[in-house]
Design an enzyme around this catalytic site. Sequence first.
Site, PDB file in Angstrom:
ATOM      1  N   PHE A   1       0.965  -1.197   0.434  1.00  0.00           N
ATOM      2  CA  PHE A   1       0.061   0.004  -0.346  1.00  0.00           C
ATOM      3  C   PHE A   1       0.423   1.352   0.328  1.00  0.00           C
ATOM      4  CE2 PHE A   1       0.305  -1.495   3.970  1.00  0.00           C
ATOM      5  CZ  PHE A   1       0.985  -0.271   5.134  1.00  0.00           C
TER       6      PHE A   1
ATOM      7  N   ASN B   1      -7.653   7.029   7.141  1.00  0.00           N
ATOM      8  CA  ASN B   1      -7.691   7.193   8.072  1.00  0.00           C
ATOM      9  C   ASN B   1      -7.701   8.657   9.191  1.00  0.00           C
ATOM     10  OD1 ASN B   1      -5.088   6.469   8.156  1.00  0.00           O
ATOM     11  ND2 ASN B   1      -4.949   5.022   9.530  1.00  0.00           N
TER      12      ASN B   1
ATOM     13  N   GLU C   1       9.973  12.243  13.095  1.00  0.00           N
ATOM     14  CA  GLU C   1       9.414  13.081  12.388  1.00  0.00           C
ATOM     15  C   GLU C   1       9.389  14.389  12.705  1.00  0.00           C
ATOM     16  OE1 GLU C   1       6.652   9.213  11.697  1.00  0.00           O
ATOM     17  OE2 GLU C   1       5.695  10.699  13.828  1.00  0.00           O
TER      18      GLU C   1
HETATM   19  P1  GTP Z   1       0.135   6.473  11.919  1.00  0.00           P
HETATM   20  O1  GTP Z   1      -0.094   6.771  12.773  1.00  0.00           O
HETATM   21  O2  GTP Z   1      -0.121   6.408  10.004  1.00  0.00           O
HETATM   22  O3  GTP Z   1       1.745   6.214  11.004  1.00  0.00           O
HETATM   23  O4  GTP Z   1      -0.539   4.834  11.592  1.00  0.00           O
HETATM   24  P2  GTP Z   1      -0.168   3.954  12.029  1.00  0.00           P
HETATM   25  O5  GTP Z   1       1.923   4.064  12.984  1.00  0.00           O
HETATM   26  O6  GTP Z   1      -0.901   3.072  12.869  1.00  0.00           O
HETATM   27  O7  GTP Z   1       0.438   2.766  11.408  1.00  0.00           O
HETATM   28  P3  GTP Z   1       1.178   2.404  10.023  1.00  0.00           P
HETATM   29  O8  GTP Z   1       2.663   3.616  10.602  1.00  0.00           O
HETATM   30  O9  GTP Z   1       1.820   0.921  10.529  1.00  0.00           O
HETATM   31  O10 GTP Z   1       1.015   2.659   8.870  1.00  0.00           O
HETATM   32  C1  GTP Z   1       1.100   3.940   8.343  1.00  0.00           C
HETATM   33  C2  GTP Z   1      -0.476   4.475   7.671  1.00  0.00           C
HETATM   34  O11 GTP Z   1      -0.119   3.560   6.201  1.00  0.00           O
HETATM   35  C3  GTP Z   1      -1.805   4.438   7.632  1.00  0.00           C
HETATM   36  O12 GTP Z   1      -1.806   5.168   9.149  1.00  0.00           O
HETATM   37  C4  GTP Z   1      -2.633   4.101   7.301  1.00  0.00           C
HETATM   38  O13 GTP Z   1      -2.915   4.629   6.223  1.00  0.00           O
HETATM   39  C5  GTP Z   1      -1.464   3.231   6.260  1.00  0.00           C
HETATM   40  N1  GTP Z   1      -1.654   2.143   6.484  1.00  0.00           N
HETATM   41  C6  GTP Z   1      -1.621   1.051   6.980  1.00  0.00           C
HETATM   42  N2  GTP Z   1      -2.130   0.171   6.511  1.00  0.00           N
HETATM   43  C7  GTP Z   1      -2.411  -0.021   5.923  1.00  0.00           C
HETATM   44  C8  GTP Z   1      -2.687  -1.110   4.752  1.00  0.00           C
HETATM   45  O14 GTP Z   1      -3.386  -2.156   4.800  1.00  0.00           O
HETATM   46  N3  GTP Z   1      -4.095  -0.471   3.654  1.00  0.00           N
HETATM   47  C9  GTP Z   1      -3.960   1.052   3.042  1.00  0.00           C
HETATM   48  N4  GTP Z   1      -4.294   0.691   1.832  1.00  0.00           N
HETATM   49  N5  GTP Z   1      -3.445   1.070   3.573  1.00  0.00           N
HETATM   50  C10 GTP Z   1      -1.773   0.971   5.031  1.00  0.00           C
END
Ligand code: GTP
Length: 149
Positions: free
Chosen positions: A57, A112, A126
């Site tokens: 993604f 999200n 960051e």
């Molecule tokens: P952030 O606070 O946004 O960093 O979220 P996180 O730390 O809870 O999740 P992570 O860092 O793993 O992922 C960053 C962002 O990638 C997420 O907030 C989502 O917007 C996106 N993301 C994560 N997993 C998926 C997925 O399976 N599919 C898609 N389309 N987007 C994803």
Amino acid sequence: AERTFIAIKPDGVQRGLIGDIIKRFEQKGYKLVAGKLMWAPKELLMNHYKDLADKPFYNGLVAYMASGPVFAMVWEGKAVVATGRKILGATNPLDSAPGTIRGDYCIDVGRNICHGSDAVETAQREIALWFKDDELNDYEFADKKWIYE
Ligand code: GTP
Ligand code: MG
């Protein structure tokens, strides 16, 4: 004091949620140290999400984050990194509890609404990526003693 990087993603900006999201951190007692609306360059976003570069993604994520202005912020206070993530809610909005930002406002993980640093060291990286030192404001809350014991 501990600081975290919180960003309102382009969908959150488009849906008029900047005020609500700021309000949730303010009413908790956290202190806003920096904030700006910016249309992030692709290179900045690729660097920001470099740990996710091998995910299927990733390209869609960078395109989503580059699709409009983001409201970037730095918040300060006790345990603000972990507590900030609780205020945002679980990554997948179908798992986020009602009462959290994602639990209240969205459905898809790829839309999200908001970002929060996942650890103190990540937050430092960051904040340095998104802000210049002179954009970070050092000041004291007048009501600090009514928030902290
Ligand atoms: P952030 O606070 O946004 O960093 O979220 P996180 O730390 O809870 O999740 P992570 O860092 O793993 O992922 C960053 C962002 O990638 C997420 O907030 C989502 O917007 C996106 N993301 C994560 N997993 C998926 C997925 O399976 N599919 C898609 N389309 N987007 C994803
Ligand atoms: Mg993350």
